[in-house]
Design an enzyme around this catalytic site. Structure first.
Site, PDB file in Angstrom:
ATOM      1  N   CYS A   6       0.849  -1.210   0.000  1.00  0.00           N
ATOM      2  CA  CYS A   6       0.000   0.000   0.000  1.00  0.00           C
ATOM      3  C   CYS A   6       0.876   1.249   0.000  1.00  0.00           C
ATOM      4  O   CYS A   6       0.548   2.246  -0.671  1.00  0.00           O
ATOM      5  CB  CYS A   6      -0.938   0.007   1.206  1.00  0.00           C
ATOM      6  SG  CYS A   6      -2.385  -1.066   1.019  1.00  0.00           S
ATOM      7  N   ASP A  29      10.479  -7.200  -8.124  1.00  0.00           N
ATOM      8  CA  ASP A  29      10.675  -7.728  -6.775  1.00  0.00           C
ATOM      9  C   ASP A  29      12.049  -7.284  -6.267  1.00  0.00           C
ATOM     10  O   ASP A  29      13.031  -7.285  -7.005  1.00  0.00           O
ATOM     11  CB  ASP A  29      10.584  -9.262  -6.792  1.00  0.00           C
ATOM     12  CG  ASP A  29      10.420  -9.841  -5.407  1.00  0.00           C
ATOM     13  OD1 ASP A  29       9.321 -10.359  -5.102  1.00  0.00           O
ATOM     14  OD2 ASP A  29      11.381  -9.780  -4.606  1.00  0.00           O
ATOM     15  N   ASN A  82       1.157 -16.851  -3.645  1.00  0.00           N
ATOM     16  CA  ASN A  82       1.126 -17.543  -2.367  1.00  0.00           C
ATOM     17  C   ASN A  82      -0.035 -16.996  -1.551  1.00  0.00           C
ATOM     18  O   ASN A  82      -0.129 -15.783  -1.329  1.00  0.00           O
ATOM     19  CB  ASN A  82       2.447 -17.332  -1.618  1.00  0.00           C
ATOM     20  CG  ASN A  82       3.630 -17.897  -2.382  1.00  0.00           C
ATOM     21  OD1 ASN A  82       3.519 -18.958  -3.000  1.00  0.00           O
ATOM     22  ND2 ASN A  82       4.753 -17.202  -2.347  1.00  0.00           N
ATOM     23  N   GLY A  88       3.721 -19.781   2.105  1.00  0.00           N
ATOM     24  CA  GLY A  88       4.900 -18.937   1.944  1.00  0.00           C
ATOM     25  C   GLY A  88       4.594 -17.465   1.762  1.00  0.00           C
ATOM     26  O   GLY A  88       5.483 -16.683   1.420  1.00  0.00           O
ATOM     27  N   HIS A  93      -0.648  -8.535   1.156  1.00  0.00           N
ATOM     28  CA  HIS A  93      -1.360  -7.722   0.162  1.00  0.00           C
ATOM     29  C   HIS A  93      -1.265  -8.560  -1.110  1.00  0.00           C
ATOM     30  O   HIS A  93      -0.137  -8.864  -1.551  1.00  0.00           O
ATOM     31  CB  HIS A  93      -0.669  -6.363   0.009  1.00  0.00           C
ATOM     32  CG  HIS A  93      -1.298  -5.413  -0.974  1.00  0.00           C
ATOM     33  ND1 HIS A  93      -1.622  -4.099  -0.688  1.00  0.00           N
ATOM     34  CD2 HIS A  93      -1.645  -5.588  -2.281  1.00  0.00           C
ATOM     35  CE1 HIS A  93      -2.133  -3.507  -1.765  1.00  0.00           C
ATOM     36  NE2 HIS A  93      -2.159  -4.401  -2.753  1.00  0.00           N
ATOM     37  N   HIS A  95      -0.620 -10.438  -4.289  1.00  0.00           N
ATOM     38  CA  HIS A  95       0.352 -10.177  -5.361  1.00  0.00           C
ATOM     39  C   HIS A  95       0.550 -11.428  -6.184  1.00  0.00           C
ATOM     40  O   HIS A  95       0.478 -12.545  -5.683  1.00  0.00           O
ATOM     41  CB  HIS A  95       1.684  -9.660  -4.809  1.00  0.00           C
ATOM     42  CG  HIS A  95       2.290 -10.521  -3.740  1.00  0.00           C
ATOM     43  ND1 HIS A  95       1.839 -10.494  -2.443  1.00  0.00           N
ATOM     44  CD2 HIS A  95       3.284 -11.428  -3.778  1.00  0.00           C
ATOM     45  CE1 HIS A  95       2.546 -11.342  -1.723  1.00  0.00           C
ATOM     46  NE2 HIS A  95       3.434 -11.942  -2.505  1.00  0.00           N
ATOM     47  N   HIS A  97       3.316 -13.173  -8.482  1.00  0.00           N
ATOM     48  CA  HIS A  97       4.712 -13.190  -8.920  1.00  0.00           C
ATOM     49  C   HIS A  97       4.725 -13.541 -10.410  1.00  0.00           C
ATOM     50  O   HIS A  97       4.078 -14.517 -10.822  1.00  0.00           O
ATOM     51  CB  HIS A  97       5.511 -14.271  -8.182  1.00  0.00           C
ATOM     52  CG  HIS A  97       5.632 -14.077  -6.703  1.00  0.00           C
ATOM     53  ND1 HIS A  97       6.746 -13.526  -6.115  1.00  0.00           N
ATOM     54  CD2 HIS A  97       4.777 -14.377  -5.689  1.00  0.00           C
ATOM     55  CE1 HIS A  97       6.580 -13.497  -4.803  1.00  0.00           C
ATOM     56  NE2 HIS A  97       5.399 -14.012  -4.508  1.00  0.00           N
TER      57      HIS A  97
HETATM   58  P1  AMP Z   1       5.402 -13.636  -0.746  1.00  0.00           P
HETATM   59  O1  AMP Z   1       6.412 -14.485  -0.008  1.00  0.00           O
HETATM   60  O2  AMP Z   1       4.643 -14.397  -1.787  1.00  0.00           O
HETATM   61  O3  AMP Z   1       4.508 -12.866   0.204  1.00  0.00           O
HETATM   62  O4  AMP Z   1       6.246 -12.603  -1.579  1.00  0.00           O
HETATM   63  C1  AMP Z   1       6.568 -11.327  -1.105  1.00  0.00           C
HETATM   64  C2  AMP Z   1       7.568 -10.771  -2.079  1.00  0.00           C
HETATM   65  O5  AMP Z   1       7.629  -9.370  -1.889  1.00  0.00           O
HETATM   66  C3  AMP Z   1       8.995 -11.317  -1.893  1.00  0.00           C
HETATM   67  O6  AMP Z   1       9.415 -11.919  -3.102  1.00  0.00           O
HETATM   68  C4  AMP Z   1       9.804 -10.065  -1.526  1.00  0.00           C
HETATM   69  O7  AMP Z   1      11.110 -10.089  -2.075  1.00  0.00           O
HETATM   70  C5  AMP Z   1       8.946  -8.960  -2.125  1.00  0.00           C
HETATM   71  N1  AMP Z   1       9.093  -7.646  -1.501  1.00  0.00           N
HETATM   72  C6  AMP Z   1       9.011  -7.334  -0.194  1.00  0.00           C
HETATM   73  N2  AMP Z   1       9.151  -6.009   0.002  1.00  0.00           N
HETATM   74  C7  AMP Z   1       9.309  -5.462  -1.243  1.00  0.00           C
HETATM   75  C8  AMP Z   1       9.495  -4.139  -1.726  1.00  0.00           C
HETATM   76  N3  AMP Z   1       9.553  -3.085  -0.894  1.00  0.00           N
HETATM   77  N4  AMP Z   1       9.629  -3.950  -3.065  1.00  0.00           N
HETATM   78  C9  AMP Z   1       9.600  -4.991  -3.906  1.00  0.00           C
HETATM   79  N5  AMP Z   1       9.404  -6.269  -3.523  1.00  0.00           N
HETATM   80  C10 AMP Z   1       9.274  -6.506  -2.194  1.00  0.00           C
HETATM   81 ZN    ZN Z   2      -1.797  -3.273   1.238  1.00  0.00          ZN
END
Ligand code: AMP
Ligand code: ZN
Length: 109
Positions: A6, A29, A82, A88, A93, A95, A97
């Site tokens: 956010c 990422d 995920n 994992g 929020h 997302h 990948h």
């Molecule tokens: P998940 O484990 O599926 O929740 O993936 C979260 C992803 O967010 C991970 O691959 C992190 O490397 C990525 N992540 C966390 N903080 C940031 C950020 N500020 N900018 C870009 N990617 C991020």
């Molecule tokens: Zn959010």
């Protein structure tokens, strides 16, 4: 409770944005797991796919994948979302990948 994605949407945290429209945003990422690793998120805070996704937003996410990979210039890619700690999920929020640029192992899915 503050949400890192956010904050990116609000412009309070930096991100390398690949694609953005009224509903979704895609950015690189911070800890890439593949040569191309981009996260596509809804701008509206939704925790994960366990939550109701309005149909217009669901469509925007699917369309956003296509626009994002077009911008990235990749043809073959894998998408992963995920949903929940046990799968994992670390950022709560929603997302997606988008992974590309290397041979994907057939072992996980
Ligand atoms: P998940 O484990 O599926 O929740 O993936 C979260 C992803 O967010 C991970 O691959 C992190 O490397 C990525 N992540 C966390 N903080 C940031 C950020 N500020 N900018 C870009 N990617 C991020
Ligand atoms: Zn959010």
């Amino acid at each position: 409770m503050s949400c890192v994605f956010c904050e990116i949407v609000k412009g309070n945290l930096p991100a390398k944005v690949v694609y953005e429209d009224g509903h979704v945003m895609a950015f690189h990422d911070i800890n890439p797991q593949a040569p191309v690793h981009v996260l596509l998120i809804p701008k509206k805070h939704i925790t994960n796919l366990a939550e109701e996704v309005p149909v217009e937003l669901a469509h925007a996410l699917i369309r956003g994948i296509r626009h994002t990979v077009e911008r990235l210039g990749v043809k073959d890619y894998r998408i992963v979302s995920n949903s929940g700690k046990g799968a994992g999920q670390e950022v709560f929020h929603l997302h997606i990948h988008i992974l590309a640029g290397k041979e994907m192992p057939a072992s996980t899915v």
